[in-house]
Motif scaffolding. Structure first.
Motif, short mmCIF file in Angstrom:
data_model
loop_
_atom_site.label_atom_id
_atom_site.label_comp_id
_atom_site.label_asym_id
_atom_site.label_seq_id
_atom_site.Cartn_x
_atom_site.Cartn_y
_atom_site.Cartn_z
N GLY A 19 -53.17 115.69 34.66
CA GLY A 19 -54.29 115.76 35.61
C GLY A 19 -55.51 115.06 35.07
N LEU A 20 -56.65 115.33 35.71
CA LEU A 20 -57.88 114.59 35.42
C LEU A 20 -58.88 115.35 34.57
N ASP A 21 -58.61 116.59 34.25
CA ASP A 21 -59.55 117.40 33.47
C ASP A 21 -59.29 117.19 31.99
N VAL A 22 -60.18 116.48 31.32
CA VAL A 22 -59.95 116.16 29.91
C VAL A 22 -59.99 117.39 29.02
N GLU A 23 -60.56 118.47 29.50
CA GLU A 23 -60.66 119.69 28.69
C GLU A 23 -59.41 120.55 28.76
N SER A 24 -58.61 120.39 29.80
CA SER A 24 -57.47 121.30 29.94
C SER A 24 -56.15 120.61 30.24
N ASP A 25 -56.17 119.37 30.67
CA ASP A 25 -54.91 118.68 30.97
C ASP A 25 -54.30 118.11 29.69
N ARG A 26 -53.07 117.64 29.80
CA ARG A 26 -52.29 117.28 28.62
C ARG A 26 -51.63 115.90 28.80
N ILE A 27 -51.35 115.28 27.66
CA ILE A 27 -50.67 113.98 27.65
C ILE A 27 -49.18 114.16 27.92
N ILE A 28 -48.64 113.29 28.76
CA ILE A 28 -47.19 113.26 28.99
C ILE A 28 -46.59 112.01 28.34
N THR A 29 -47.13 110.84 28.69
CA THR A 29 -46.67 109.60 28.06
C THR A 29 -47.86 108.84 27.51
N ALA A 30 -47.58 108.00 26.53
CA ALA A 30 -48.62 107.16 25.94
C ALA A 30 -47.99 105.87 25.46
N ALA A 31 -48.82 104.84 25.37
CA ALA A 31 -48.35 103.54 24.87
C ALA A 31 -49.46 102.90 24.05
N LEU A 32 -49.08 102.27 22.95
CA LEU A 32 -50.02 101.52 22.12
C LEU A 32 -49.40 100.16 21.81
N TRP A 33 -50.04 99.12 22.33
CA TRP A 33 -49.61 97.75 22.09
C TRP A 33 -50.35 97.17 20.89
N ARG A 34 -49.68 96.30 20.16
CA ARG A 34 -50.29 95.38 19.21
C ARG A 34 -50.08 93.97 19.78
N ILE A 35 -51.17 93.25 19.96
CA ILE A 35 -51.12 91.96 20.66
C ILE A 35 -51.82 90.91 19.80
N ASP A 36 -51.18 89.76 19.68
CA ASP A 36 -51.80 88.62 18.99
C ASP A 36 -51.89 87.48 19.99
#
Length: 236
Positions: A19-36
């Motif tokens: 959801g949109l509440d940064v204080e109570s909602d939780r991460i489901i998926t995440a991605a971190l790219w390294r780009i050159d």
């Protein structure tokens, strides 16, 4: 002449959440790219967590992940959040700027999850952040219309199909391309170092928030818009 920051290696980060509440909602998926950009190379790390709470139908409609899927396929949230933090710490230690669209949302939510799962152990250092939303509002302040990632990408002709939007990997990569496109077209942004650009965005975000607050107060004198960037400090 120094190489412009957007021609140097960078990272890009995005999360999808309950959801949109940064204080109570939780991460489901995440991605971190390294780009050159100079070499034309990129690689991505992705995570899928069981957030430990129900995923509302409204959120599932956006990113396509249900509570049942997260429970069956996601890894423990504490493990995922710890790994995300380690990956961000690594790119920060290398001096790479991290592109995050609407950074106060993603980074604040991550900060609160870290506080939940490993109290007293936040990110090792605040990354240098490039926020294309702040940049877009800086260079095209009075443009009408949506500032959602998919719509801003369409404006700058950055590929991000609507059916791909709200996937962490696709959104993060599109955000990096968007930051590159904005910098390439705006010498004010391109000529700054990543350090100076980060500092400038703190100022620009505060100005943008103050302007929006002034607009809202024409109808609601009590309206308050938080100008914190790149994350909202935790309440004390």
């Amino acid at each position: 002449m120094n190489t412009p920051w957007h021609h140097l290696p960078m990272a890009a980060f995005d999360v999808e959440t309950t959801g949109l509440d940064v204080e109570s909602d939780r991460i489901i998926t995440a991605a971190l790219w390294r780009i050159d950009p100079a070499r034309g190379t990129k690689e991505v790390a992705t995570w899928f967590a069981d957030p430990g709470i129900e995923i509302p139908a409204e959120a599932a409609e956006i990113h396509g992940i249900t509570t049942e899927q997260a429970r069956a396929q996601g890894r423990p949230a504490a493990d995922v959040v710890t790994e995300i933090a380690a990956a961000l710490d690594a790119v920060t230690a290398e001096g790479l700027p991290v592109v995050v669209y609407n950074a106060p949302y993603d980074l604040t939510l991550l900060d609160r999850e870290l506080a939940l799962h490993r109290p007293g152990a936040p990110l090792a250092a605040q990354p240098l952040v490039v926020d294309p939303l702040v940049l877009d509002k800086r260079v095209d302040t009075f443009r009408r219309g949506s500032r959602k990632l998919v719509d801003v990408c369409a404006h700058y002709e950055v590929p991000l199909a609507r059916e791909e939007a709200h996937g962490a990997a696709a959104d993060a990569l599109a955000s990096a391309r968007l930051a590159w496109r904005i910098a390439a077209a705006n010498p004010e942004i391109a000529q700054m170092s990543a350090v100076d650009l980060h500092a400038a965005q703190v100022k620009w975000k505060a100005e943008q928030a103050a302007s929006f607050q002034e607009y809202l107060r024409r109808r609601n004198p009590e309206a308050v818009v938080d100008g914190s960037w790149p994350l909202v400090p935790a309440a004390t």
